[in-house]
Scaffold this motif. Structure first.
Motif, PDB file in Angstrom:
ATOM      1  N   GLU A 296       0.855  -1.194   0.000  1.00  0.00           N
ATOM      2  CA  GLU A 296       0.000   0.000   0.000  1.00  0.00           C
ATOM      3  C   GLU A 296       0.890   1.244   0.000  1.00  0.00           C
ATOM      4  O   GLU A 296       1.724   1.417   0.888  1.00  0.00           O
ATOM      5  CB  GLU A 296      -0.899  -0.005   1.237  1.00  0.00           C
ATOM      6  N   SER A 320      -5.414   3.651   1.500  1.00  0.00           N
ATOM      7  CA  SER A 320      -6.846   3.729   1.768  1.00  0.00           C
ATOM      8  C   SER A 320      -7.274   5.185   1.959  1.00  0.00           C
ATOM      9  O   SER A 320      -6.580   5.956   2.626  1.00  0.00           O
ATOM     10  CB  SER A 320      -7.174   2.921   3.024  1.00  0.00           C
ATOM     11  N   PRO A 321      -8.393   5.597   1.361  1.00  0.00           N
ATOM     12  CA  PRO A 321      -8.837   6.988   1.482  1.00  0.00           C
ATOM     13  C   PRO A 321      -9.053   7.437   2.923  1.00  0.00           C
ATOM     14  O   PRO A 321      -8.959   8.629   3.230  1.00  0.00           O
ATOM     15  CB  PRO A 321     -10.149   7.024   0.691  1.00  0.00           C
ATOM     16  N   ASP A 322      -9.373   6.493   3.825  1.00  0.00           N
ATOM     17  CA  ASP A 322      -9.598   6.867   5.218  1.00  0.00           C
ATOM     18  C   ASP A 322      -8.346   6.666   6.073  1.00  0.00           C
ATOM     19  O   ASP A 322      -8.437   6.535   7.293  1.00  0.00           O
ATOM     20  CB  ASP A 322     -10.767   6.078   5.812  1.00  0.00           C
ATOM     21  N   SER A 327     -10.426   0.924   5.206  1.00  0.00           N
ATOM     22  CA  SER A 327     -11.749   0.454   4.802  1.00  0.00           C
ATOM     23  C   SER A 327     -11.753  -0.200   3.426  1.00  0.00           C
ATOM     24  O   SER A 327     -12.565  -1.086   3.161  1.00  0.00           O
ATOM     25  CB  SER A 327     -12.748   1.617   4.815  1.00  0.00           C
ATOM     26  N   ASN A 328     -10.856   0.216   2.526  1.00  0.00           N
ATOM     27  CA  ASN A 328     -10.888  -0.309   1.158  1.00  0.00           C
ATOM     28  C   ASN A 328      -9.800  -1.342   0.886  1.00  0.00           C
ATOM     29  O   ASN A 328      -9.545  -1.680  -0.263  1.00  0.00           O
ATOM     30  CB  ASN A 328     -10.730   0.851   0.151  1.00  0.00           C
ATOM     31  N   LEU A 329      -9.147  -1.849   1.908  1.00  0.00           N
ATOM     32  CA  LEU A 329      -8.037  -2.771   1.695  1.00  0.00           C
ATOM     33  C   LEU A 329      -8.537  -4.182   1.392  1.00  0.00           C
ATOM     34  O   LEU A 329      -9.558  -4.620   1.937  1.00  0.00           O
ATOM     35  CB  LEU A 329      -7.149  -2.806   2.940  1.00  0.00           C
ATOM     36  N   PRO A 330      -7.814  -4.913   0.537  1.00  0.00           N
ATOM     37  CA  PRO A 330      -8.158  -6.329   0.311  1.00  0.00           C
ATOM     38  C   PRO A 330      -7.906  -7.136   1.584  1.00  0.00           C
ATOM     39  O   PRO A 330      -7.216  -6.680   2.503  1.00  0.00           O
ATOM     40  CB  PRO A 330      -7.179  -6.746  -0.807  1.00  0.00           C
TER      41      PRO A 330
END
Length: 551
Positions: A296, A320-322, A327-330
């Motif tokens: 990441e 991740s945007p947050d 929240s958007n991680l695999p």
């Protein structure tokens, strides 16, 4: 219960430490007696509760409500200044503290708050005057003397800063802030052994002091003591300044154990240059048997790293945007910060790559080569220099230099200058008599900047992410370093164990760029005259600060 009685009850709870009870009574008073004279105190004290609990937006709202009823209240103005400073609005904070001081010219709090805000805004000489005035009123106040020392340090008046930190410690031998800052100041003066002694003293008083551990780690890394440095470097996650980057995942952190059959998330931290520098350790996890390696990274690096030979077989994903959430991680089984990999992999020394870690697009590089050749077809060398990093960087006042300091480079014959500078410093180019090629409109991300760098003969840069980008591309890279460099450049050497194609030009005197600039000018003219060659076979150079990034 009238407004006055209500206020007295709220104050009693407030003074007793029952903040929830006091808050409830203040709110009730504001609701029931909006026009009573005492209500301004309810607004102001409610703001003070929000302030001490870190709810800065709510604090600002309550304090502004109090000022609508009493516009010149020094205490409320002071607290509003603190809330605004905490939100990074330093100009407004300074204005509030000036108004507070006008209403209370002998207030120690008003003088101290104004001095601190001025220091953070960079107005260090006025801050020094504030603290000296404050010490005239309270000559034995260690905190005022400490803040004066900080202002001297920020003003690069390091000998005075060290002397005043010493005075703080004479009066308060256990002052941990003074011990830490004195260590930092001594390190900036080149007295690294004495700096280590300061951190050791701080840790003898408080063995859990994260700042002292982290500062000692950085000093050990600077000295090449990587084995101890990497271990103590882990204390960064307990330092206040790093809490905004700390990841708190449900999955466990990797402890260096077997990875067979596991998916591991590696997450970038700190600056863009840090990510590029530590990229070299990523393939070792892929080769250790992990089923899947997720990397990441910050969005400006995404397209460049996805094409990198160093991370072949690694899935590069955007932060991740947050962030610092995820929240958007695999899905993943384990995670590790990228800069913890040397410790986890038991690598006590830097791992210099055998081949470049990064690769620029060949098609984009050809476009740059044609573009620069058309702009200056007779140039014997296309060369450059990074003069400014991101101004928000904590050490930017020492690592960056004014463009005027590079005047000797303007006179070199046969050199085409290509400016990769972005951000506010681009405006400095107007002071150059022969305007360099301004590449900044084309630099949309690090992949675009890599293509520009790959078309150049040489990169001359101060310590920003462009040094790591050029070094990772295997480009000849000359790095201008301040007297007290960042840990990764170490001490007393002209090469770098991190980047084989890098050459280091160091200040020999604190704050004096004339020596390294003169040395670069001489070496560059020798290259332009055909009396030498950069350290690898390439074809052009740049004045650069890659996308405003910094380590």
């Amino acid at each position: 219960m009238g407004a006055k009685t209500n206020l007295q009850a709220a104050l009693a709870k407030h003074m007793a430490g029952d903040l929830r009870g006091a808050e409830a009574l203040y709110r009730d008073m504001i609701r029931r007696y909006p026009r009573a004279p005492e209500t301004r105190h309810a607004h102001g004290n409610l703001g003070a509760i929000h302030l001490v609990e870190g709810r800065l937006e709510h604090a600002e709202q309550s304090l502004r409500a109090a000022l609508r009823l009493a516009p010149n209240d020094p205490g409320v103005l002071g607290n509003l200044g603190l809330a605004l400073r905490g939100r990074g609005r330093l100009d407004e904070a300074v204005s509030c503290h000036r108004k507070a001081l006008n209403g209370a010219p002998t207030s120690a709090n008003a003088l101290n708050n104004l001095g601190v805000s001025l220091t953070e805004r960079g107005d260090t000489e006025e801050a020094i005057a504030c603290f000296e005035r404050l010490l005239g009123l309270t000559p034995d106040a260690p905190d005022a003397l400490f803040n004066l020392s900080v202002a001297f340090e920020r003003a690069n008046r390091l000998e005075e800063a060290a002397r005043h930190y010493g005075k703080v410690l004479d009066r308060a031998p256990g002052h941990l802030g003074a011990l830490n800052n004195l260590g930092n100041t001594l390190g900036e003066l080149g007295a690294v052994d004495e700096a280590l002694e300061c951190y050791g003293r701080a840790l003898s008083l408080d063995p859990e002091n994260a700042d002292a551990h982290w500062n000692r780690a950085l000093t050990r890394l600077l000295l090449g003591d990587f084995a101890n440095g990497w271990r103590e470097f882990e204390w960064r996650w307990k330092a206040p300044v790093m809490q905004g980057q700390r990841r708190r995942f449900d999955q466990p952190a990797w402890n260096g154990g077997p990875l067979t059959g596991r998916t591991i998330l590696l997450h970038a931290e700190q600056g863009l240059g840090d990510t590029l520098q530590f990229l070299r350790f990523v393939p070792l996890l892929r080769d250790a048997g992990a089923t899947r390696v997720l990397l990441e990274v910050q969005p400006p690096l995404l397209s460049l790293l996805r094409a990198s030979p160093a991370v072949e077989g690694v899935e590069v994903i955007p932060r991740s945007p947050d962030f610092p959430g995820g929240s958007n991680l695999p899905p993943f089984d384990l995670h590790a910060p990228l800069m913890s990999l040397p410790l986890l992999l038991n690598r006590s020394h830097p791992a210099a790559p055998d081949t470049p870690l990064l690769r620029a697009s060949e098609a984009a590089t050809r476009i740059w080569t044609d573009r620069l050749t058309a702009a200056a077809p007779s140039a014997r060398i296309r060369c450059g220099l990074v003069w400014a990093g991101r101004r928000e960087h904590a050490n930017d006042r020492r690592r960056s230099l004014p463009l005027a300091a590079l005047a000797p480079l303007r006179e070199l014959a046969g050199v085409q200058w290509v400016s990769l500078q972005v951000g506010p410093a681009v405006a400095d180019l107007a002071s150059w008599s022969d305007a360099p090629f301004d590449a900044s409109p084309f630099l949309t991300d690090f992949a675009a900047t890599a293509a520009a760098l790959a078309s150049l003969d040489l990169v001359v840069t101060v310590d920003t992410a462009v040094a790591h980008l050029a070094g990772s591309l295997g480009r000849p890279t000359w790095v201008l370093l301040p007297f007290a460099p960042d840990w990764r450049w170490m001490l007393g050497r002209a090469d770098s164990p991190w980047y084989p194609t890098a050459r280091l030009f160091r200040q020999s005197r604190l704050g004096d760029w004339s020596g390294p600039v003169s040395e670069v000018a001489g070496e560059l003219q020798r290259l332009a005259d055909g009396r030498g060659a950069p350290q690898s076979s390439v074809s052009a150079c740049a004045i650069a600060s890659c996308n405003g990034a910094s380590t």
